[in-house]
Design an enzyme around this catalytic site. Sequence first.
Site, PDB file in Angstrom:
ATOM      1  N   CYS A   1      55.789   5.110  48.961  1.00 50.84           N
ATOM      2  CA  CYS A   1      54.752   5.786  48.157  1.00 50.84           C
ATOM      3  C   CYS A   1      55.286   6.311  46.820  1.00 50.84           C
ATOM      4  CB  CYS A   1      54.133   6.936  48.945  1.00 50.84           C
ATOM      5  SG  CYS A   1      53.299   6.392  50.429  1.00 50.84           S
TER       6      CYS A   1
ATOM      7  N   HIS B   1      50.144  11.727  43.788  1.00 48.46           N
ATOM      8  CA  HIS B   1      50.054  10.684  44.820  1.00 48.46           C
ATOM      9  C   HIS B   1      48.834  10.990  45.679  1.00 48.46           C
ATOM     10  CE1 HIS B   1      50.861   7.935  47.955  1.00 48.46           C
ATOM     11  NE2 HIS B   1      51.350   8.816  48.813  1.00 48.46           N
TER      12      HIS B   1
ATOM     13  N   ASN C   1      45.200   6.146  51.126  1.00 46.23           N
ATOM     14  CA  ASN C   1      46.581   6.109  50.624  1.00 46.23           C
ATOM     15  C   ASN C   1      46.989   4.650  50.389  1.00 46.23           C
ATOM     16  OD1 ASN C   1      49.306   6.252  50.161  1.00 46.23           O
ATOM     17  ND2 ASN C   1      49.761   7.606  51.887  1.00 46.23           N
TER      18      ASN C   1
HETATM   19  O1  UT7 Z   1      52.388   9.199  51.380  1.00 39.42           O
HETATM   20  C1  UT7 Z   1      52.982  10.029  52.307  1.00 39.42           C
HETATM   21  C2  UT7 Z   1      52.510   9.552  53.595  1.00 39.42           C
HETATM   22  N1  UT7 Z   1      51.678  10.268  54.400  1.00 39.42           N
HETATM   23  C3  UT7 Z   1      51.173  11.496  54.296  1.00 39.42           C
HETATM   24  O2  UT7 Z   1      51.310  12.218  53.370  1.00 39.42           O
HETATM   25  C4  UT7 Z   1      50.425  11.923  55.486  1.00 39.42           C
HETATM   26  C5  UT7 Z   1      50.861  13.279  55.927  1.00 39.42           C
HETATM   27  N2  UT7 Z   1      50.163  13.746  57.130  1.00 39.42           N
HETATM   28  C6  UT7 Z   1      48.836  13.949  57.169  1.00 39.42           C
HETATM   29  O3  UT7 Z   1      48.125  13.682  56.235  1.00 39.42           O
HETATM   30  C7  UT7 Z   1      48.272  14.623  58.412  1.00 39.42           C
HETATM   31  O4  UT7 Z   1      49.321  15.068  59.233  1.00 39.42           O
HETATM   32  C8  UT7 Z   1      47.318  13.691  59.233  1.00 39.42           C
HETATM   33  C9  UT7 Z   1      46.054  13.439  58.453  1.00 39.42           C
HETATM   34  C10 UT7 Z   1      48.012  12.387  59.559  1.00 39.42           C
HETATM   35  C11 UT7 Z   1      46.944  14.375  60.536  1.00 39.42           C
HETATM   36  O5  UT7 Z   1      46.328  15.623  60.276  1.00 39.42           O
HETATM   37  P1  UT7 Z   1      46.802  16.931  61.033  1.00 39.42           P
HETATM   38  O6  UT7 Z   1      45.948  18.025  60.563  1.00 39.42           O
HETATM   39  O7  UT7 Z   1      48.299  17.066  60.841  1.00 39.42           O
HETATM   40  O8  UT7 Z   1      46.426  16.585  62.526  1.00 39.42           O
HETATM   41  P2  UT7 Z   1      47.364  16.595  63.818  1.00 39.42           P
HETATM   42  O9  UT7 Z   1      48.284  15.429  63.821  1.00 39.42           O
HETATM   43  O10 UT7 Z   1      47.942  17.976  63.986  1.00 39.42           O
HETATM   44  O11 UT7 Z   1      46.302  16.377  64.961  1.00 39.42           O
HETATM   45  C12 UT7 Z   1      45.284  17.379  65.261  1.00 39.42           C
HETATM   46  C13 UT7 Z   1      44.405  16.847  66.361  1.00 39.42           C
HETATM   47  C14 UT7 Z   1      45.189  16.321  67.555  1.00 39.42           C
HETATM   48  O12 UT7 Z   1      44.430  16.613  68.716  1.00 39.42           O
HETATM   49  P3  UT7 Z   1      44.818  17.876  69.647  1.00 39.42           P
HETATM   50  O13 UT7 Z   1      46.214  17.627  70.101  1.00 39.42           O
HETATM   51  O14 UT7 Z   1      44.692  19.087  68.766  1.00 39.42           O
HETATM   52  O15 UT7 Z   1      43.792  17.803  70.750  1.00 39.42           O
HETATM   53  C15 UT7 Z   1      45.194  14.828  67.332  1.00 39.42           C
HETATM   54  O16 UT7 Z   1      45.330  14.103  68.535  1.00 39.42           O
HETATM   55  O17 UT7 Z   1      43.631  15.733  65.877  1.00 39.42           O
HETATM   56  C16 UT7 Z   1      43.836  14.602  66.717  1.00 39.42           C
HETATM   57  N3  UT7 Z   1      43.763  13.402  65.904  1.00 39.42           N
HETATM   58  C17 UT7 Z   1      42.608  12.790  65.585  1.00 39.42           C
HETATM   59  N4  UT7 Z   1      41.338  13.068  65.887  1.00 39.42           N
HETATM   60  C18 UT7 Z   1      40.386  12.256  65.377  1.00 39.42           C
HETATM   61  C19 UT7 Z   1      44.795  12.732  65.310  1.00 39.42           C
HETATM   62  N5  UT7 Z   1      44.317  11.683  64.614  1.00 39.42           N
HETATM   63  C20 UT7 Z   1      42.963  11.711  64.778  1.00 39.42           C
HETATM   64  C21 UT7 Z   1      41.941  10.884  64.271  1.00 39.42           C
HETATM   65  N6  UT7 Z   1      40.657  11.202  64.601  1.00 39.42           N
HETATM   66  N7  UT7 Z   1      42.156   9.828  63.489  1.00 39.42           N
END
Ligand code: UT7
Length: 318
Positions: free
Chosen positions: A112, A245, A275
């Site tokens: 990225c 980004h 992204n």
């Molecule tokens: O270019 C650099 C590359 N990437 C990034 O910058 C991405 C960086 N990370 C992120 O943007 C975020 O961490 C994500 C968008 C990937 C995830 O968001 P989050 O707020 O960190 O969510 P989380 O991983 O803490 O998950 C929260 C909940 C979980 O459920 P429980 O355990 O609370 O019941 C996940 O299982 O959301 C659940 N979850 C989803 N629910 C619906 C994870 N992915 C999904 C989904 N749809 N796609």
Amino acid sequence: MNARIAGTGSYLPTKIITNADLEKRVETNDEWIRKRTGIEQRHVASDNQATSDLAVEAAKEALVNAKLSASEIDGIIVATTTPDFTFPSSAVEVQAKLGMTKGFAFDVQAVCSGFVYALSVASAMIKAGQATHMLVIGAEKMSSVMDWDDRRTAILFGDGAGAVVLSACDETDQGILATKLYSDGRYRNLLQTTGGVSTTGDAGTILMEGQEVFKHAVIDMKQAVEEILEDTKTNPEDVDWLVPHQANLRIIKSLGDHLKMPMDKVIVTVDKHANTSAASIPLALHAGIADGRIKRGQLLLMESMGGGFTWGSALIRY
Ligand code: UT7
């Protein structure tokens, strides 16, 4: 001697996948995706469109806007993590597709952060007198390394390309004023693909520890912008546009807050194309220029963070 932005262009494939479309494939929903990422849709290239095809479309538009022909370009750098082939580089594919038979072309791989890395290299080459006009392109077909059944990543990425023509100029207070590049390979496992040519023999698919990447993204991008502003003795309030980004709206807002920049001074396009890795900054840049928000003479601050980890920033007088 400095390198100024002479023209920009971008390209997004015509096929759009909305959050609602993804709901049919994995257990997710539009509300979750919008709230956690700001993403509404992503563009996906067709099977017969390679990364270089996306890059060429963006490059053609940038050349028109720079009022230059391909034959006047001395060098091409393509920032990509999804090249057409293991070799040759996607940059030589672009060179051939543009009908160029002179100059040099090579790829830069910093995921990225690739566009900021490529911009830094091209700017240094122009300053060193090795080139007068260069094409710097960020192009990605992220759909080729995505596991569409993994909801943690399938919602996040998209395909696209953005291009910039850099031209030599005499004014040292114009163009690319500074760039800062960083990496720390200890974090390579937090955002990677499951394979590669010299390990598994295939490209693999994306694996990401989302929360960890999020935390590092916020910290690393703050460092990159703070240090570039300090090095150039620039006050954050003098920056006209943050062109970040485009990975997650929450990360972008956190950086805007840190710099005390209101969101109407931040270019956001992540909602429209998700992204797109190395393509995301030039896509946002071109969007801001094309719709008239970014004007000549204004000060732009770019920052990026991605797999590696790699991160970086650029300060530009447009
Ligand atoms: O270019 C650099 C590359 N990437 C990034 O910058 C991405 C960086 N990370 C992120 O943007 C975020 O961490 C994500 C968008 C990937 C995830 O968001 P989050 O707020 O960190 O969510 P989380 O991983 O803490 O998950 C929260 C909940 C979980 O459920 P429980 O355990 O609370 O019941 C996940 O299982 O959301 C659940 N979850 C989803 N629910 C619906 C994870 N992915 C999904 C989904 N749809 N796609």
